[in-house]
Design a protein around this motif. Structure first.
Motif, PDB file in Angstrom:
ATOM      1  N   ARG A  25      38.526  23.302  50.784  1.00  0.00           N
ATOM      2  CA  ARG A  25      38.836  24.670  50.397  1.00  0.00           C
ATOM      3  C   ARG A  25      40.335  24.873  50.162  1.00  0.00           C
ATOM      4  O   ARG A  25      40.724  25.824  49.519  1.00  0.00           O
ATOM      5  CB  ARG A  25      38.368  25.637  51.469  1.00  0.00           C
ATOM      6  N   ASN A  26      41.143  23.984  50.665  1.00  0.00           N
ATOM      7  CA  ASN A  26      42.587  24.089  50.502  1.00  0.00           C
ATOM      8  C   ASN A  26      42.984  23.463  49.166  1.00  0.00           C
ATOM      9  O   ASN A  26      42.589  22.347  48.844  1.00  0.00           O
ATOM     10  CB  ASN A  26      43.288  23.366  51.653  1.00  0.00           C
ATOM     11  N   ALA A  27      43.788  24.164  48.384  1.00  0.00           N
ATOM     12  CA  ALA A  27      44.140  23.699  47.048  1.00  0.00           C
ATOM     13  C   ALA A  27      44.969  22.423  47.085  1.00  0.00           C
ATOM     14  O   ALA A  27      44.832  21.567  46.202  1.00  0.00           O
ATOM     15  CB  ALA A  27      44.890  24.801  46.308  1.00  0.00           C
ATOM     16  N   ILE A  28      45.806  22.256  48.081  1.00  0.00           N
ATOM     17  CA  ILE A  28      46.627  21.043  48.165  1.00  0.00           C
ATOM     18  C   ILE A  28      45.758  19.829  48.475  1.00  0.00           C
ATOM     19  O   ILE A  28      45.957  18.752  47.911  1.00  0.00           O
ATOM     20  CB  ILE A  28      47.745  21.231  49.209  1.00  0.00           C
ATOM     21  N   LEU A  29      44.763  19.989  49.320  1.00  0.00           N
ATOM     22  CA  LEU A  29      43.851  18.881  49.599  1.00  0.00           C
ATOM     23  C   LEU A  29      43.006  18.546  48.376  1.00  0.00           C
ATOM     24  O   LEU A  29      42.671  17.373  48.151  1.00  0.00           O
ATOM     25  CB  LEU A  29      42.956  19.220  50.786  1.00  0.00           C
ATOM     26  N   VAL A  30      42.680  19.520  47.565  1.00  0.00           N
ATOM     27  CA  VAL A  30      41.946  19.261  46.324  1.00  0.00           C
ATOM     28  C   VAL A  30      42.821  18.455  45.366  1.00  0.00           C
ATOM     29  O   VAL A  30      42.356  17.509  44.722  1.00  0.00           O
ATOM     30  CB  VAL A  30      41.465  20.582  45.689  1.00  0.00           C
ATOM     31  N   ALA A  79      53.362  23.591  41.767  1.00  0.00           N
ATOM     32  CA  ALA A  79      54.073  24.823  41.389  1.00  0.00           C
ATOM     33  C   ALA A  79      53.113  26.006  41.312  1.00  0.00           C
ATOM     34  O   ALA A  79      53.421  27.108  41.781  1.00  0.00           O
ATOM     35  CB  ALA A  79      54.791  24.626  40.060  1.00  0.00           C
ATOM     36  N   ILE A  80      51.941  25.778  40.753  1.00  0.00           N
ATOM     37  CA  ILE A  80      50.940  26.854  40.667  1.00  0.00           C
ATOM     38  C   ILE A  80      50.456  27.239  42.057  1.00  0.00           C
ATOM     39  O   ILE A  80      50.320  28.433  42.371  1.00  0.00           O
ATOM     40  CB  ILE A  80      49.778  26.422  39.757  1.00  0.00           C
ATOM     41  N   VAL A  81      50.198  26.249  42.906  1.00  0.00           N
ATOM     42  CA  VAL A  81      49.719  26.547  44.261  1.00  0.00           C
ATOM     43  C   VAL A  81      50.766  27.330  45.040  1.00  0.00           C
ATOM     44  O   VAL A  81      50.442  28.300  45.742  1.00  0.00           O
ATOM     45  CB  VAL A  81      49.326  25.242  44.993  1.00  0.00           C
ATOM     46  N   LEU A  82      52.037  26.947  44.922  1.00  0.00           N
ATOM     47  CA  LEU A  82      53.091  27.677  45.629  1.00  0.00           C
ATOM     48  C   LEU A  82      53.243  29.103  45.103  1.00  0.00           C
ATOM     49  O   LEU A  82      53.448  30.035  45.877  1.00  0.00           O
ATOM     50  CB  LEU A  82      54.414  26.929  45.526  1.00  0.00           C
ATOM     51  N   ALA A  83      53.127  29.290  43.786  1.00  0.00           N
ATOM     52  CA  ALA A  83      53.219  30.642  43.222  1.00  0.00           C
ATOM     53  C   ALA A  83      52.051  31.508  43.675  1.00  0.00           C
ATOM     54  O   ALA A  83      52.233  32.685  44.024  1.00  0.00           O
ATOM     55  CB  ALA A  83      53.264  30.573  41.700  1.00  0.00           C
ATOM     56  N   VAL A  84      50.868  30.938  43.711  1.00  0.00           N
ATOM     57  CA  VAL A  84      49.694  31.692  44.178  1.00  0.00           C
ATOM     58  C   VAL A  84      49.826  32.008  45.658  1.00  0.00           C
ATOM     59  O   VAL A  84      49.492  33.109  46.102  1.00  0.00           O
ATOM     60  CB  VAL A  84      48.399  30.903  43.881  1.00  0.00           C
ATOM     61  N   TYR A  85      50.339  31.055  46.443  1.00  0.00           N
ATOM     62  CA  TYR A  85      50.512  31.293  47.876  1.00  0.00           C
ATOM     63  C   TYR A  85      51.527  32.407  48.133  1.00  0.00           C
ATOM     64  O   TYR A  85      51.333  33.230  49.031  1.00  0.00           O
ATOM     65  CB  TYR A  85      50.950  30.010  48.583  1.00  0.00           C
ATOM     66  N   ARG A  86      52.587  32.452  47.328  1.00  0.00           N
ATOM     67  CA  ARG A  86      53.575  33.526  47.498  1.00  0.00           C
ATOM     68  C   ARG A  86      52.987  34.889  47.153  1.00  0.00           C
ATOM     69  O   ARG A  86      53.270  35.876  47.813  1.00  0.00           O
ATOM     70  CB  ARG A  86      54.781  33.274  46.615  1.00  0.00           C
ATOM     71  N   ARG A  88      49.571  35.762  46.871  1.00  0.00           N
ATOM     72  CA  ARG A  88      48.341  36.136  47.563  1.00  0.00           C
ATOM     73  C   ARG A  88      48.372  35.887  49.061  1.00  0.00           C
ATOM     74  O   ARG A  88      47.574  36.447  49.791  1.00  0.00           O
ATOM     75  CB  ARG A  88      47.165  35.368  46.969  1.00  0.00           C
ATOM     76  N   GLY A  89      49.232  34.987  49.516  1.00  0.00           N
ATOM     77  CA  GLY A  89      49.324  34.709  50.940  1.00  0.00           C
ATOM     78  C   GLY A  89      48.320  33.693  51.434  1.00  0.00           C
ATOM     79  O   GLY A  89      48.219  33.462  52.638  1.00  0.00           O
ATOM     80  N   THR A  90      47.565  33.053  50.540  1.00  0.00           N
ATOM     81  CA  THR A  90      46.606  32.037  50.936  1.00  0.00           C
ATOM     82  C   THR A  90      46.456  31.012  49.822  1.00  0.00           C
ATOM     83  O   THR A  90      46.684  31.316  48.656  1.00  0.00           O
ATOM     84  CB  THR A  90      45.230  32.651  51.270  1.00  0.00           C
ATOM     85  N   SER A  91      46.094  29.796  50.206  1.00  0.00           N
ATOM     86  CA  SER A  91      45.787  28.775  49.214  1.00  0.00           C
ATOM     87  C   SER A  91      44.322  28.365  49.310  1.00  0.00           C
ATOM     88  O   SER A  91      43.930  27.315  48.815  1.00  0.00           O
ATOM     89  CB  SER A  91      46.690  27.556  49.399  1.00  0.00           C
ATOM     90  N   ASP A  92      43.513  29.202  49.951  1.00  0.00           N
ATOM     91  CA  ASP A  92      42.082  28.968  50.072  1.00  0.00           C
ATOM     92  C   ASP A  92      41.430  29.218  48.718  1.00  0.00           C
ATOM     93  O   ASP A  92      41.549  30.301  48.141  1.00  0.00           O
ATOM     94  CB  ASP A  92      41.505  29.896  51.136  1.00  0.00           C
ATOM     95  N   ARG A  97      39.082  33.146  43.667  1.00  0.00           N
ATOM     96  CA  ARG A  97      38.189  33.076  42.510  1.00  0.00           C
ATOM     97  C   ARG A  97      38.588  34.062  41.426  1.00  0.00           C
ATOM     98  O   ARG A  97      38.465  33.782  40.249  1.00  0.00           O
ATOM     99  CB  ARG A  97      36.752  33.308  42.925  1.00  0.00           C
ATOM    100  N   ASP A  98      39.039  35.234  41.793  1.00  0.00           N
ATOM    101  CA  ASP A  98      39.444  36.231  40.818  1.00  0.00           C
ATOM    102  C   ASP A  98      40.907  36.014  40.484  1.00  0.00           C
ATOM    103  O   ASP A  98      41.782  36.241  41.305  1.00  0.00           O
ATOM    104  CB  ASP A  98      39.224  37.634  41.383  1.00  0.00           C
ATOM    105  N   ALA A  99      41.182  35.574  39.272  1.00  0.00           N
ATOM    106  CA  ALA A  99      42.558  35.257  38.892  1.00  0.00           C
ATOM    107  C   ALA A  99      43.357  36.495  38.522  1.00  0.00           C
ATOM    108  O   ALA A  99      44.576  36.476  38.522  1.00  0.00           O
ATOM    109  CB  ALA A  99      42.565  34.272  37.731  1.00  0.00           C
TER     110      ALA A  99
END
Length: 137
Positions: A25-30, A79-86, A88-92, A97-99
């Protein structure tokens, strides 16, 4: 060396990466699992290049291209994962799902039930009857 050893190892690496992509479920592990899958492909390319004794070494050349693509993919992906984490506060992945960003339903210009000026369109120009009414008021 037999061709079976590297192909079995590559298939195990690829299956491990596929499991990681489907189960994590974690984007970095994916992203790490995708890298495992690409490394399994690289191992197969080099193994078949050595087995076929190719004089052009096409398998090794394709491996270099795959490594370059993997490096670019990891850079852009992180870079995308870090931007999304900043934002949304999660990388789950299940929560992402909703972009689209959440928006205020009152500000929707295409909503016919909205009574705001955006739904009515631009205001009509004032005619002679409107000017007479304003002058008497």
């Amino acid at each position: 060396m037999h061709l079976a050893y590297p192909t079995v190892l590559a298939s195990l690496l690829f299956c491990t990466g596929l499991y990681g992509v489907l189960a994590r479920r974690n984007a970095i592990l994916v992203l790490m699992s995708v890298e495992l899958m690409l490394n399994a492909v690289n191992l197969n390319l080099v193994a078949f290049d050595v087995w076929l004794r190719d004089t052009l070494h096409a398998g090794q050349a394709l491996t270099l291209f795959t490594i370059a693509i993997a490096a670019a993919e990891i850079g852009i992906g992180l870079a995308i994962v870090l931007a999304v984490y900043r934002n949304r506060g999660t990388s789950d992945i299940d929560r992402l799902r909703d972009a689209a960003e959440p928006h205020d339903p009152d500000d929707d210009p295409h909503d016919p039930s909205d009574t705001g000026a955006a739904a009515d369109g631009p205001a009509a120009p004032a005619g002679p009857a409107d000017e007479k009414a304003e002058a008497t008021a």
